[in-house]
Each structure stands twice: as C-alpha cells, then as structure tokens.
Design a protein around this motif. Structure first.
Motif, short mmCIF file in Angstrom:
data_model
loop_
_atom_site.label_atom_id
_atom_site.label_comp_id
_atom_site.label_asym_id
_atom_site.label_seq_id
_atom_site.Cartn_x
_atom_site.Cartn_y
_atom_site.Cartn_z
N SER A 989 -15.68 39.46 9.00
CA SER A 989 -15.83 38.12 9.61
C SER A 989 -16.61 38.19 10.92
CB SER A 989 -14.45 37.51 9.86
OG SER A 989 -13.71 38.37 10.71
N PHE A 990 -16.49 39.31 11.65
CA PHE A 990 -17.23 39.47 12.91
C PHE A 990 -18.73 39.43 12.65
CE2 PHE A 990 -19.48 42.27 15.88
CZ PHE A 990 -19.09 41.75 17.10
N TYR A 991 -19.15 40.12 11.57
CA TYR A 991 -20.59 40.17 11.26
C TYR A 991 -21.11 38.84 10.75
CZ TYR A 991 -19.99 45.12 11.89
OH TYR A 991 -19.71 46.33 12.44
N ASP A 992 -20.19 38.04 10.14
CA ASP A 992 -20.63 36.74 9.65
C ASP A 992 -20.91 35.79 10.81
OD1 ASP A 992 -20.32 37.75 7.17
OD2 ASP A 992 -18.33 36.90 6.84
N THR A 993 -20.26 36.04 11.95
CA THR A 993 -20.41 35.07 13.04
C THR A 993 -21.26 35.57 14.20
OG1 THR A 993 -18.37 35.94 13.96
CG2 THR A 993 -18.19 33.96 12.63
N THR A 994 -21.61 36.87 14.20
CA THR A 994 -22.39 37.42 15.33
C THR A 994 -23.79 37.76 14.85
OG1 THR A 994 -20.35 38.48 15.99
CG2 THR A 994 -22.32 39.11 17.18
N PRO A 995 -24.82 37.27 15.55
CA PRO A 995 -26.19 37.61 15.13
C PRO A 995 -26.41 39.13 15.21
CG PRO A 995 -26.20 35.96 16.89
CD PRO A 995 -24.80 36.42 16.74
N THR A 996 -27.06 39.67 14.19
CA THR A 996 -27.31 41.12 14.18
C THR A 996 -28.07 41.53 15.43
OG1 THR A 996 -27.68 40.77 11.85
CG2 THR A 996 -28.12 42.96 12.67
N GLY A 997 -29.00 40.67 15.87
CA GLY A 997 -29.82 40.99 17.04
C GLY A 997 -28.97 41.35 18.23
N ARG A 998 -27.87 40.62 18.37
CA ARG A 998 -27.03 40.86 19.55
C ARG A 998 -26.35 42.22 19.47
NH1 ARG A 998 -23.22 36.00 20.93
NH2 ARG A 998 -25.09 34.84 20.42
N ILE A 999 -25.92 42.59 18.25
CA ILE A 999 -25.26 43.89 18.09
C ILE A 999 -26.27 45.02 18.29
CG2 ILE A 999 -23.80 45.28 16.59
CD1 ILE A 999 -23.09 42.73 15.08
N ILE A 1000 -27.46 44.82 17.71
CA ILE A 1000 -28.52 45.84 17.85
C ILE A 1000 -28.86 46.02 19.32
CG2 ILE A 1000 -31.02 46.10 17.57
CD1 ILE A 1000 -29.61 47.19 15.24
N ASN A 1001 -28.85 44.91 20.05
CA ASN A 1001 -29.14 44.98 21.48
C ASN A 1001 -28.18 45.92 22.20
OD1 ASN A 1001 -30.70 44.28 23.57
ND2 ASN A 1001 -30.14 42.13 23.58
N ARG A 1002 -26.91 45.90 21.81
CA ARG A 1002 -25.95 46.82 22.41
C ARG A 1002 -26.37 48.26 22.12
NH1 ARG A 1002 -25.57 43.05 24.09
NH2 ARG A 1002 -23.99 41.45 24.29
N PHE A 1003 -26.80 48.49 20.89
CA PHE A 1003 -27.13 49.87 20.50
C PHE A 1003 -28.46 50.33 21.08
CE2 PHE A 1003 -23.87 49.25 17.26
CZ PHE A 1003 -23.26 50.50 17.28
N SER A 1004 -29.36 49.38 21.38
CA SER A 1004 -30.66 49.83 21.90
C SER A 1004 -30.71 49.69 23.41
CB SER A 1004 -31.79 49.05 21.24
OG SER A 1004 -31.59 47.68 21.41
N VAL A 1227 -5.69 32.66 0.68
CA VAL A 1227 -6.54 33.37 1.65
C VAL A 1227 -7.47 32.39 2.35
CG1 VAL A 1227 -8.49 33.90 0.14
CG2 VAL A 1227 -7.88 35.49 1.93
N ARG A 1228 -7.81 32.71 3.60
CA ARG A 1228 -8.82 31.90 4.31
C ARG A 1228 -9.84 32.86 4.94
NH1 ARG A 1228 -4.16 30.43 7.42
NH2 ARG A 1228 -4.48 28.27 6.77
N TYR A 1229 -11.05 32.36 5.20
CA TYR A 1229 -12.11 33.24 5.75
C TYR A 1229 -11.79 33.71 7.16
CZ TYR A 1229 -15.53 33.24 2.04
OH TYR A 1229 -16.17 33.49 0.86
N ARG A 1230 -11.42 32.75 8.02
CA ARG A 1230 -11.10 33.14 9.40
C ARG A 1230 -9.98 32.25 9.87
NH1 ARG A 1230 -16.46 32.83 9.65
NH2 ARG A 1230 -16.61 30.92 10.86
N LYS A 1231 -9.31 32.66 10.92
CA LYS A 1231 -8.24 31.82 11.49
C LYS A 1231 -8.81 30.44 11.80
CE LYS A 1231 -5.27 35.19 13.81
NZ LYS A 1231 -6.05 36.40 14.12
N GLY A 1232 -8.02 29.43 11.53
CA GLY A 1232 -8.46 28.08 11.90
C GLY A 1232 -9.30 27.40 10.82
N LEU A 1233 -9.70 28.15 9.77
CA LEU A 1233 -10.44 27.50 8.69
C LEU A 1233 -9.48 27.18 7.54
CD1 LEU A 1233 -13.71 29.64 8.51
CD2 LEU A 1233 -13.34 27.50 9.68
N ASP A 1234 -9.94 26.32 6.62
CA ASP A 1234 -9.06 25.95 5.49
C ASP A 1234 -8.90 27.13 4.54
OD1 ASP A 1234 -8.94 23.49 6.56
OD2 ASP A 1234 -10.58 22.65 5.36
N LEU A 1235 -7.85 27.02 3.69
CA LEU A 1235 -7.64 28.05 2.67
C LEU A 1235 -8.76 27.96 1.63
CD1 LEU A 1235 -3.79 27.62 2.11
CD2 LEU A 1235 -4.92 29.55 3.19
#
Length: 1458
Positions: A989-1004, A1227-1235
């Motif tokens: 779920s973290f990857y679904d909501t965070t742009p890859t660019g931002r994570i790559i930025n941490r690594f680069s 099951v639900r995708y993330r907290k606060g979303l519908d089942l």
C-alpha cells in the motif's frame, strides 16, 4: 619642510622610541589634514562625469539635506576662521608659519566643495553618496590622531602661553564634532527621487548592508517568499544587459565579415538531383576572414565593471599585507582599525561587480532563437545551464589570476626582507607540494568516475525494483535483489573509502604545508649563520606571511583548471552564436498580386540541414488565390512539410521569390504544446474574447475533453503536453490557430493524429468549405483522401517538384501521379483509427471519473518533483518544519557513525590543536632565548623539538581525518542498509500511494549527500571550530584581560551566525526553485521555435525568458549579499579580537615578554578566516543533515509481517493437497477505505480448477492479493490445507504458491536470473521449463543462451515472450496451487492458447484459480465463482450457472458463448 611648518616634520624620538607615542604638529597639519582633500579632488572629475550621465530625476529638499548643508557651511566657516585668525596674527606682527595659511584654505575649499556636492547629488537623484561617506570617514579618521595629541598637550600646558593656542584648539574641537555629525548624517539615505525612470535601491555601503538586515530579520522570523526579495536595478535586468551584449556581439560580427560579393550559383534543371557536396559548396560559399570573438564582446560589455572589482581587489591584497607589518610595530594599535571595514568592503565590491557580469550568457542564448541546424535542443539547453554556470563559477575567482601571483610575490618580498635568502628553502617546499596535490586531485577524479558508474547501476537497479516491487513480493524474491543492491553498494563504498584515504592525505598536506615551510625556513636560517638570531619579530612576522601565502598557492591551480573549462565553454557558446541565422527577409510580406495570398516564383531552397535529405524544393511556381483551400498531397518525404516551412521562412532560400500577404497561423505536424494551462495554450498571448474562445473549443471538438480533464480549461498541461493524448494535443494546436484570426492558415497534416470521426468533424467545422475558416486562405497538407473532393485546388508534389496542380476532377482525368496516389491510399482509408482519444470517454465501459483519475495522476507526475497539486501549498510549510533541524538528527548521525568513534574524532582534534599550540609556544619560548655574543645557544635542540611537535600535529591530522572518513563511510553503509531493508519490508500500500520518484530520490540524492557531502563538511567544521577555540585559549593565556571582551564578542558572533544561516538557506532554496523554470521554458521555446516565429511571438518569448532569469537573479543577488554581509560582520568580530589582543598586549607590555605578545597577536590574525568558515560550515551542515532525517523517516515506515517466523514454519511439502478455505473473509485496501471483499465463505478442494469472473471492480484481483497476504484481512481468515496463512511467515507462504501475473515484469539481467534468482535449479530443469513454455527455440537461437541479457523491463522481448517467461517461472516452481491472473489486452490469441494448453497439461493435479477476462478459457473448469461488488454472487459448475440464467449467463451471452 621646517620653514613651511615652523617645526620638524618627523621625529623618531617623539613617535617610535617612547612609551607615549605621538605625531609631530607638522605631520598633523600637513599629511593628516590633506589626505581627505586629496581624495575628494582626485575622485571629483570622474564622479562629476558619472553624475552628469545619471538620470534619476531629482530629490525634493528634505530636512536631512538641509542639515547636511547647514553643517557643511558651518565647517567651512570654522576652517576659514582659522585662516582669518592667521591673518589677525600677521597684523599683530606675530608671523605664523605658512602651513597655518595653506591648510585652513585647502580644508575650507574642500568642505565647501563637499557641501555643494551634497546639493548637486540631490538634484541628480542620488539617495546616498558613497564618495562623500568615504570623504567624511577619512576626515574623522585623520582627525583622531591630532585630537589625542591636542588633549594631551592641553593637559600638559596649562600655562599662559596656551592662550594663543586656545583659539585654534577650540576651532579644532568644533571641527571634529561637525565632521562626526556629517559622517552620521551621510549614513542615512534620502527619499526616492521624483520622475525617476530607475528603480533606485540606493545602497549606502557604509551602512554596512543595513538594507540586508531587514531581509535577514524577516528570514529569521518566517520563511522568505518571492515577494520579500528586492527588485533588480534596471541596469542589472537581463533586458538591459542582453541589449548591451548583443549590440557588442553584432558589432564584432560586422567587423569580421567583409562586404560579400554575391556568390554565383550554377543553376540546375528541375530534374537533376543535387548532390550533397554540391549543395554544401553552395551554402558554404560565404567565406569569413576571421571568426568573431565572443570574448571581445564580453570584455567590451562587462570589462569596465570587472575592472572596478579588480581595483578593489588590489586594495584588499595590499591591505592584507599591512597586518604583518603592523605586527612589527605592535605598539601602533589604532591603525588596526583602519584595516577592519575596508577589507570587507573591498570584497563586497569585487563580488557585486562580478555578479553583474554573471547574468549574461543565459540571455545571450535566448537571443538567437534560430540556428537549430547543428545543435540539438539538449545541446542548446546544456549551453545555457552548464556552460553559463561555468562562467558564474569562474567570475568569483577570476581576479585570482593576477592577484595570486601578486600576493605570492609580495609575501616573498617581505619574507626576504625579514629572513634573507633562507626563505628560498621554504618556497622550495611549497613548490614541491603543488605537484603532490595535483597528483592526488587527478587520482581522486578517477575514483569519482568509477564511483559514479557504481552509483548509476545501483540507482538503475533500484528503479527497476521499485517498478516491479509487487512481483518481487508475489514471488518472494526480495532477498535475492537485496543482495544484488548491497553488492553494488559494497563496491561503491570501497571506491569511496579509497577516495577518503586520498582526501585525508591531501588534508594532511594542506594543514602541514605552512608548518613545514616555516620549519625549513627557520632551520635553514639559524643553521646558515651563527649570527642569525630568531627573535619574536622575525618569527611571528614571517609566520603570518606564510599564512597569507597558503591561500594563493592553493587557489592558483584551481583557478587555472577552471579557466581551461570555461574557455571550452566559451568556444561552444561562440560557435553556437556564430551559426547563420535565418534570413528574416527571405519571405516577402509586401503587397502582392491582388487577390493572391501566397506566391512562389521559381523558388529553390536547401532542405533543412538538420535532417540532410537529398530532397530539395526546386523550380516551384505557384499562386494561391485569397480565400481558397489548397491541399498539398504526395508520398512520404516528397517535400510537403518543407513547402510549408518555406512559406514560413524556415528554409534556406537559394533563388527565386516567396511572398506571403498577411498574418500567418501554423499548425505543425507534431503539435507543440506549452507547459501552461490549456486555455493559455489556445490564447497564445492574445486577449481573451469569450465568445470566440468558446467557438474555437466547439469546432475543434475540445468541449468533451474539457469535461474529462480535472481542471477544465485551467488544467495545467505538463511539458510537451504529456497529460494529453496525441489527438487532444493536435486539436489544441488547431484551436490555437482558429483563435488567432490570422489571414493565412498553414495546416501541416493536422488530421493524422485524430480518429476518423473526429477528423471529419474538424474538417467540416473548421477547414472545409463550410467551416469557421471559410473565406481565409488555407493550405492543408493531408493524407486523407476523403476530403480532397471538397478542396479548391490540389497540388501534387513528387520529389520536391510540383508534378501537377488543379481541382480534384481535373487531376483524376489526367490519370498521372495523383491518380496513383489515390489508388495507394484508398485501401488504408478504412483502417485509419490511430489511437482512441478521450473523446470516446462517455461511451466507454468505465465512467468518466476513471479517466479523470488517469489524467490526474499524469498531471501529478509531470509537476516538478512529484508533489501532488493539493500539497503544493503545504510544501512550503513542510520545508520550514524540516529546516529547523533538530539535535536528534545529529544524534542519529552520530549513532550511525558510532558514539565511540565520534568521541575519538573529537579527542584527536583536541590533540592536534594542542600539538599546534605547543609548537607555537615553543617557538615563542625560543625567541625569548637570551642572545649571547650575538648568537643563540642550543638551536639544534630548539629546532628538533619544534619539528617533533609540528610533525606530531600533522600525524594527528592524518589520523583524525582517516577516522572521520571511516566513520562517515560506516554511517553511510548503516543508513543505506537500514533504508533498503525497510523498503523491502514495506507493505504494497505504501508503494501505491508514494511516487516512485520520491523514493528514488532518497536512494540517489540523499544517499549522495550522506556519502560525499556531510563528511567533508564535518571535517571543515571541526577544523575551524577547534582553530577558533585554540586562538581564544592562547590569547587568554597570554593576556588574561582578554576574557572580559570574549563574552560580548561571542554573543555578537552567535547572533550573526543564526541570522545568516536562517536566511541564506531560504535564499538558496528560492534560487534553486526559480532556476528550473528557466531551463524548462527555454527548452520548450527552442523546440517550438517555428511555431513561435510563425505567430510572430519571438519577442514575447525572449521577454518571458528574460523575466525568468531576472526572477532567478533576484534570489541569487541577495545570496551573494548575505555572504558579504556575513563576511563584514565576522571580519568585524575577528578584527575586534585582533585589536583587543594587541591592545591588551600593549597595555601589559611591562609584564609580558616579546615572544608571548607575538604568539597572541599572530594567532588573532588567523581567527577571522576560521570564524568565517565556521559559520558557512554550520550552514552547510544544517542544510545537508536534513538528508539523514529524510532517510531515517523512510527507514522507519511501517513494515509488513515478518518473512519467516521461527517455530511456525509449515511442513516441507505443504501444501500437499491444495485445499483452500475462506472463512467469513473481509478485506480493505488501506485503513479508512471501504471493504473490497465482504464476508466471503467458500471452500475449494484439492486439484479443482476454479474460474473467477465478475465485472470491473468486483474484487477479482483483490482475491489473489489476499492469498499472498499483499492485503491483510480486516476480519476472517484463509486456510490452505488447514493451515491459517496469517500465522506463518510471508516468505513461507509466498514461496509455496505460484502466480502468473497479469503484467509480465522482467528485470534487467540474464534470462537465467529472471527465471531463478536464487540459483536453486539446475540447467536441465530450466531448459525443461523453457521447452514446456515454448521458449526453447528462441533461447537456444541466441548466442548467449541462458545468459541472454534482458534489457530494462524486458524491452528486448515481445510482450508475448515476456508472458511466456512468467509461465516458465511458474513451471519451475510447480507448487500445488497456481493462480493465473489472465492477461487482457496485452497478449495475442496464439500465446494465450499456448499458455492455456501448457497449464491444462502440466498442472493437472494442482489447484488452479484463474481470473478470467475471456470466458471461453474457463468453460471447461470444475467450478466458476462469480463475484459482484465484493461478495459471492454465484458459485457452481459452468453448465449449472448457464442454466440458472443469472449474471454468468448474461456475461456468456455477451461473449457469444450462450
């Protein structure tokens, strides 16, 4: 002189050899009294010329101005009262010496001149005058000496003869009071002038940047914004500077080209193909004598500014040598003061004059909006970013080119005077160190290149991992990839470690250099001759001179290498600017034959040099009547677009005439869209006319698209129109033309990018005989045959010539090229669906808000930095929260380094400074050694101990920088490992909501900062901190009184530092934020040059570019000022320390020995530099340590369940049956979303084949994700063979299930790695799997077989082959449960059949769950599960479900299976 003054001019007994020094009255009355006058009179002529030219309006007479004038007049009266008093004495027959007539006369005239100047400046609109401030300052400075001696004389001579002096004393006291008042008044600035054409941000420099103080306070209280910055002076705007520069450049070009004789051209017959070389000759027929030099143009434009800076730099260099000389006469303290502000001011002036020469090249590129022939857009943008940046970097140090040799020469000269030829020994050491340092630099660069290589491969791999993270999780492959990343990282750190060793060696050289030089010099000096005595004066004067030498010797090689780089850049810019520009007159716009709009008469032109095709347009004769619609047709590459370009004047004309009457609108073949709102793209700089605008949207079929776009016509379109489909871009481009209301429309195949029904709509509503443009002249390049019958004329091009012209019917009858063209294209006409655009949205199965989401995501990604639009507002506040860097972050970094190592580093620094102090104390003790018979004893022992202490210091430096480097690298390793570890354990779920660019930025970016920026910054910080500390200790130890002064100075310093750090960091941020728009706008402009020229908007775009550069300069300039502001404040603190150290040394001279005084003052002299750097390094540290915080934040995000739970592992052969059971599962995708799935209950027996179907969004894919625990249960549980899957480790679960995912994901690497990353299987097994998945033939045909390299994302395999690779993975695993997420559109039917067949044969005894999109694949399955909005709607055999006539039946019916 004695006759002139009536007393001696100079008396050493009075001035030097005394406890109470004073200057002779003659010296006071002549030299000191005349210095201000000489200054003012020598500056006056230049200043008057400047004032005459300055047009700033005038300033109304203010109270301030009246007071200044009043006191000026009073001063004049006081001076002349002295003069009349002298005449009075003459009448009394007491003849005073001539000096009493001359000096009052000179001073009187000068102050009168200054008073008149005040008024003249007011009339010329000068708000505050630097010239007069310096004059008043000099007057006060020169009057301090006489004031002191007059007070002392008064105290000593209270006798009768004093009555004569009383009058002169009184006038002098009044004079002194008045000049102080004048100095204070001149520090205030006047109100702005009336009728001022200039933005007068007058800066009274001597208010020592008071104007910056306001900004600093603001920046300290709250984050600075764009509106807090000052606007630029008119002379500093890009517009003014570029105008100047381009004028000089044109002049330079004009001088270089002689008058051309018209080149004779061989004419050629239309049929001939002109060869490449021949044309080349024709074009390059113009010969130049010499190339125009851009450098000359630059020098003419900015030379004068730069010279001003150079003059100040010269003054500064000379001043820096005053201190060692003063150290000789440490008695004369007051002169320390004069060196204080001047040096800092001088630097300021140097920087300002450089800043003005900086904003240049950015502009000069924007000027030439042509000449794209031999340069790609990327190259041109590079010129602007990289090469122009080099200029800016060089400017700061260019003066060092002459200043460094000068400083070296002066230092050597003074050293020679002090120590004689033994200096040469020291110089030899310095010279030897230069090649040593450069060798280290070369090696370091090699390491850097190697390290960049590793870093690039690491980032590339991370990018792929983040892109395919879901697949890695499904296959439980994380450990293998984690190892690969860490392997690369290990190599990267290995190279970093080597570089760090080298760096510590060079630090060692840099720190030890002055010491080694001093050691060799002193050793040689004492050894050469018994008579040579090392006393305090010689030792400490030469030490401070050696310290001065350190800077230029280190800078010189750097400046020279910078210069070399810049000269390359200069050549590139020059070459670019020397390109031939398009001839603006190649298209006539004069009135032409009535009723005709476009004429070509015997036109020949060279093709665009960019794509050298042999295709020319030649012998073209055509007339286009006003208001007609002309179609241009022909095969690909026959010159249709070239013909349109020729009409726009974008081609080189060789002969003939082109004339176009009226304004032109142009729609290029590939739509050019700006990074602006949709509305701005259509208006394109014209005023809004709502009715016309709505009409343009209507006819270009854009209304439906606006409903889909998130912001309607206010939607921000990304660069190159990234969030529009091709058809939408083309229609926006067309709408721009429709809105422009031009007289001639050049449409270069606008219908090719849109669907056929939209094309028809556009032709009917816009281009055709009944369209909006009827009555205008339209030239349409087209491939669509269906519209040709409706046009007025058709021009058929073959190989750059017109083969036939006429109406549709006429051309059909001729049955020539045109008829053949029709036959060719008629076949394709039916299948001309290029790509579905969003026009269809309302008939698509999914509701419009789905496509809304897609567009929205795109616009998010395209906005810089990947911040989502809703967060842009909070981005700024976010920044400021982050910037208050907490001490915890420093503590975290220390923990990563290791607390013990951190303490060791600090301890080593203490030791190294202790050794340095020891060496100098020893030296001062040595200098106090009594001189017996003109020689000193035990010099050998003295030199030995001095050398030992110094070398110990060097050794400690080496060890401490080694330790620091090691600490830094271990911190980098720890932090990166933690980040990587966490990212592999982070839930999907973290990857679904965070742009890859931002994570790559941490690594680069952030890892780069931790690797390479923080350690050297800490090194510098600790170095300067301990140097400053040891200075204080030494001064306090030698003169304890100093402790009193240290507290207020420390407080002052602390405040300055806090203010500076807060503001300068925000200025840096503003500067970088305002920089990227320059480049993006520029590259956009270059790529759309032809459109911009066609619409005649060149000037507007150049202006926008200038404006963007000015915005950037607005934050760049205060950045430099803040540097200088800090410089002056810190220099002031530093010079106070010097002053007090010297003052207390002089006060306590009876109790101190010469050696200690020398020690204390020579330490004080170095303190300014280290204080200055300490502030800078603090600022750097605080800015960069944020990286640690960001990495920490991402290393501590929540993680999924553990991969393996000890003691809970399922049996080896689990699952042996393959039974599945869902018990009341939600099951639900993330907290606060519908089942997504609600209360599922179902049981699947081992070996069953289950098909899962349902409409979009029914929860089919979610079911598979639940089996792999990518989604965790909200309630209920899943059991496999009776084992609850929530109780075992994730890898235990995921490695025992097999999935063939919907999108085949491959990673770059060998094919074998893609099938078996853990090397668990033998070659035979892998070949067997490949054979079953029908890939064996393909793989064995490759030379490298299983080691066949897949490119990133498997780009070098077809989609079908990639899907088969996924099948091969499944075959290798062969677990009891197979989940098949059926690929939808991506795959051809043939591959699909292969996969289904393999599954039926190979997975006979396994449980198979298939998410089906094509029902025919599951009609023979055991049972079918129909899901509807997250619940089970039907679950039975296919036959029963069809009989029941429920949801499944209707789906089968739609598919034609029931």
């Amino acid at each position: 002189m004695e006759a002139f003054c009536g007393s001696r001019f100079w008396d050493s007994n009075l001035t030097i050899h005394t406890d109470n020094p004073d200057l002779t009255p003659c010296f006071q009355n002549t030299i000191l009294a005349w210095i201000p006058s000489i200054y003012l009179w020598s500056v006056l002529p230049f200043y008057l010329v400047y004032l005459k030219r300055s047009k700033r309006g005038y300033i109304v007479l203010s109270v301030l101005s009246r007071f200044k004038t009043l006191f000026g007049v009073l001063l004049w009266c006081v001076s002349w009262a002295d003069l009349f008093y002298s005449f009075h004495e003459l009448l009394q027959s007491r003849t005073p010496p001539p000096v009493y007539f001359v000096t009052p006369l000179v001073v009187g005239i000068t102050v009168l001149l200054a008073t008149l100047l005040i008024q003249y400046e007011r009339l010329r609109g000068i708000q505050s005058s630097g010239v007069l401030i310096i004059f008043w300052f000099l007057s006060v400075l020169c009057a301090v000496g006489p004031l002191r001696s007059k007070i002392m004389t008064t105290a000593a001579q209270l006798d009768v003869s004093g009555s004569v002096k009383k009058f002169r004393f009184t006038t002098f006291y009044i004079y002194f009071a008045l000049i102080i008042i004048e100095l204070i008044l001149s520090c205030f600035k006047e109100k702005p002038p009336f009728f001022s054409p200039v933005n007068t941000d007058a800066v009274s420099i001597f208010a020592l940047f008071g104007f910056y103080r306001l900004m600093a306070i603001q920046g300290y209280k709250r984050p600075l914004e764009e509106k807090d910055l000052w606007s630029l002076n008119k002379d500093d705007t890009s517009k003014a500077i570029v105008q100047q520069l381009s004028k000089e450049w044109d002049r330079e070009k004009a001088q270089c080209t002689k008058p051309q004789r018209a080149p004779t051209k061989p004419s050629w017959s239309p049929g001939e193909q002109v060869g490449y070389e021949e044309a080349e000759v024709l074009i390059s027929d113009k010969k130049h004598d010499r190339k125009p030099s851009f450098l000359k143009a630059l020098l003419r434009t900015f030379g004068p500014y730069f010279l001003i800076g150079s003059c100040f730099k010269l003054m500064q260099d000379l001043l820096s040598f005053v201190n060692p000389q003063l150290l000789r006469l440490v008695h004369s303290v007051s002169s320390f003061l004069c060196a204080i502000p001047l040096e800092a001011l001088v630097w300021h002036r140097v920087f300002v004059s450089e800043m003005q020469s900086c904003s240049l090249p950015c502009q000069s590129l924007a000027i030439t909006n042509s000449a794209k022939r031999s340069s790609t857009v990327g190259e041109i943008v590079n010129l602007m970013s990289v090469d122009a940046q080099r200029f800016m970097d060089l400017m700061t140090f260019l003066n060092m080119l002459w200043s460094a040799p000068l400083q070296i020469f002066l230092a050597l000269y003074f050293l020679w005077q002090t120590l004689g030829p033994s200096v040469l020994a020291g110089v030899a050491v310095m010279v030897l160190l230069i090649p040593f340092n450069s060798a280290i630099a070369i090696k370091t660069r090699a390491f850097q290149v190697e390290q960049m290589r590793y870093k690039d491969s690491r980032i590339k791999l991370m990018n792929e991992i983040l892109g395919g993270i879901k697949v890695l999780k499904l296959y439980a492959w994380e450990p293998s990839f984690s190892e690969k990343v860490l392997e690369i990282r290990k190599n990267e750190l290995r190279v970093l470690r080597k570089a760090a060793y080298l760096n510590s060696v060079s630090t060692f050289a840099w720190i030890s250099a002055p010491f080694l030089v001093a050691l060799t010099t002193f050793a040689v000096y004492v050894s050469v001759d018994e008579e040579n005595v090392l006393d305090a004066e010689k030792a400490f004067v030469s030490l401070s001179l050696f310290n001065i030498l350190k800077f230029p010797l280190n800078m010189l090689p750097q400046v020279i290498s910078n210069l070399a780089q810049t000269s390359v850049s200069l050549k590139r810019i020059q070459q670019f600017l020397s390109h031939d520009e398009l001839d603006p007159n190649c298209v006539e716009t004069k009135v032409i034959a009535p009723g005709k709009d476009v004429v070509f008469l015997n036109y020949a032109n060279a093709a665009d040099m960019l794509f050298w095709t042999a295709c020319f347009l030649h012998s073209i004769n055509m007339l286009v009547p006003s208001g007609s619609l002309v179609a241009i047709v022909g095969h690909v590459g026959c010159g249709k677009s070239s013909l349109v370009s020729a009409l726009l004047g974008e081609m080189e004309k060789l002969e003939g005439e082109v004339a176009v009457k009226g304004s032109v609108a142009y729609v290029p073949q590939q739509a050019w869209i700006q990074n602006a709102t949709l509305k701005d793209n259509i208006l394109f700089g014209q005023a809004l006319n709502e009715e016309k605008y709505q009409n343009a949207l209507e006819v270009c079929a854009l209304k439906t698209d606006l409903e889909v776009l998130p912001g309607g016509d206010q939607t921000e379109i990304g660069e190159k129109g990234i969030n529009l489909s091709g058809g939408q871009r083309q229609r926006v481009s067309l709408a721009r033309a429709v809105y422009s209301s031009a007289e001639i429309f050049l449409l270069d195949d606008p219908l090719s990018a849109v669907d056929s029904h939209v094309a028809k709509h556009i032709f009917d509503k816009v281009i055709g005989p009944e369209g909006v443009l009827k009555g205008k002249t339209r030239i349409l390049v087209t491939h669509s045959i269906s519209f040709l019958p409706q046009v007025d004329h058709i021009i058929v091009l073959v190989d750059g010539q017109i083969s036939e012209m006429g109406s549709y019917q006429e051309l059909l009858k001729q049955n020539k090229a045109f008829a053949e063209f029709l036959r060719n294209y008629a076949l394709d006409e039916n299948i001309e669906e290029d790509e579905p655009t969003s026009t269809h949205c309302h008939n698509m199965p999914f509701p419009p808000n789905d496509s809304f989401v897609v567009t929205r995501q795109l616009s998010v990604v395209s906005s810089e930095g990947g911040e989502s639009p809703s967060r842009v507002g909070c981005a700024n506040q976010l920044w400021c929260v982050i910037l208050q860097v907490k001490l915890t972050v420093f503590w975290q970094y220390m923990k990563a380094v290791g607390p013990v190592i951190s303490l060791v580093i600090c301890f080593l620094y203490c030791c190294q400074n202790a050794a340095a102090i020891g060496a100098n104390v020893w030296l001062s003790d040595w200098t106090n050694e009594p001189v017996v018979n003109g020689t000193q004893h035990n010099t050998g022992m003295r030199i030995g101990v001095y050398a030992a202490l110094g070398l110990l210091q060097g050794l400690l430096v080496l060890v401490s920088s080694f330790t620091l480097a090691m600490g830094g690298i271990s911190a980098a390793r720890t932090l990166h490992a933690a980040l990587l570890e966490n990212k592999f354990h982070t839930p999907q779920s973290f990857y679904d909501t965070t742009p890859t660019g931002r994570i790559i930025n941490r690594f680069s970016k952030d890892i780069y900062v931790i690797d390479e920026v923080i350690p050297p910054t800490i090194l510098m910080f600790l170095g300067t901190f301990f140097t400053s500390l040891s200075t204080m200790i030494v001064i306090i130890a030698s003169t304890p009184l100093f402790a009193v002064v240290i507290v207020p100075l420390a407080i002052l310093y602390f405040f300055v530092q806090r203010f500076y750090v807060a503001t300068s960091r925000q200025l840096k941020r503003l500067e970088s934020v305002s920089r990227s728009p320059i480049y993006s706008h520029f590259s956009e402009t270059v790529s759309g040059a032809s459109v911009i020229r066609a619409y005649r908007r060149v000037k507007a775009f150049v202006d926008i570019s200038d404006l963007k550069v000015d915005e950037n300069q607005k934050s760049y300039y205060p950045g430099i000022v803040s540097n200088r502001w800090l410089g002056i404040r810190v220099e002031f603190v530093g010079n106070c320390i010097v002053l007090f150290a010297a003052l207390f040394a002089v006060i306590g001279r009876n109790s101190l020995n010469a050696g200690l005084v020398g020690l204390s003052v020579s330490y004080a002299l170095q303190v300014t530099l280290s204080l200055n750097w300490m502030v800078r390094m603090t600022s750097e540290l605080e800015t960069n340590i944020v990286a640690v915080e960001r990495i920490k934040e991402y290393s501590e995000t929540e993680t999924e369940a553990p991969w393996i739970i000890e003691g809970k592992s399922p049996p080896e052969n689990w699952p042996s049956k393959g039974e599945l059971e869902f018990v009341n599962y939600s099951v639900r995708y993330r907290k606060g979303l519908d089942l997504v799935l609600k209360g599922l209950n179902l049981q699947v027996h081992g070996g069953e084949k289950i098909g899962i179907v349902g409409r979009t969004g029914a929860g089919k894919s979610s079911m598979t994700l639940c089996l792999f625990r990518i989604l965790e249960a909200a309630k209920g549980e899943i059991k496999i063979d009776g084992v609850k899957i929530s109780e075992i480790g994730l890898h235990d679960l995921r490695s025992r299930l097999t999935i063939i995912p919907q999108d085949p994901v491959l990673f770059s690497g060998t094919l074998r790695m893609n099938l078996d990353p853990f090397n668990k299987y033998s070659d035979e097994e892998i070949w067997k799997a490949l054979e079953l998945s029908h890939l064996k033939r393909f793989v064995s045909s490759q030379p490298s077989m299983l080691d066949y390299e897949c490119s990133e994302g498997g780009e070098n395999l077809s989609v079908g082959q990639r899907q088969l690779v996924c099948l091969a993975r499944a075959l290798l695993r062969k677990t009891r449960i197979l989940i098949l997420d059926e690929a939808t559109a991506a795959i051809d039917l043939e591959t699909d059949d292969l996969i289904q067949m393999t599954i039926r044969t190979q997975f006979v005894d396994c449980t198979v769950l298939t998410i089906a999109h094509r029902l025919n694949t599951i009609m023979d399955y055991t049972r079918v599960l129909v899901l509807d909005s997250g619940t089970i709607a039907e679950f039975d055999t296919p036959a029963n479900l069809i009989a029941a006539k429920g949801i499944f039946y209707s789906m089968a019916k739609d598919a034609g299976l029931a």
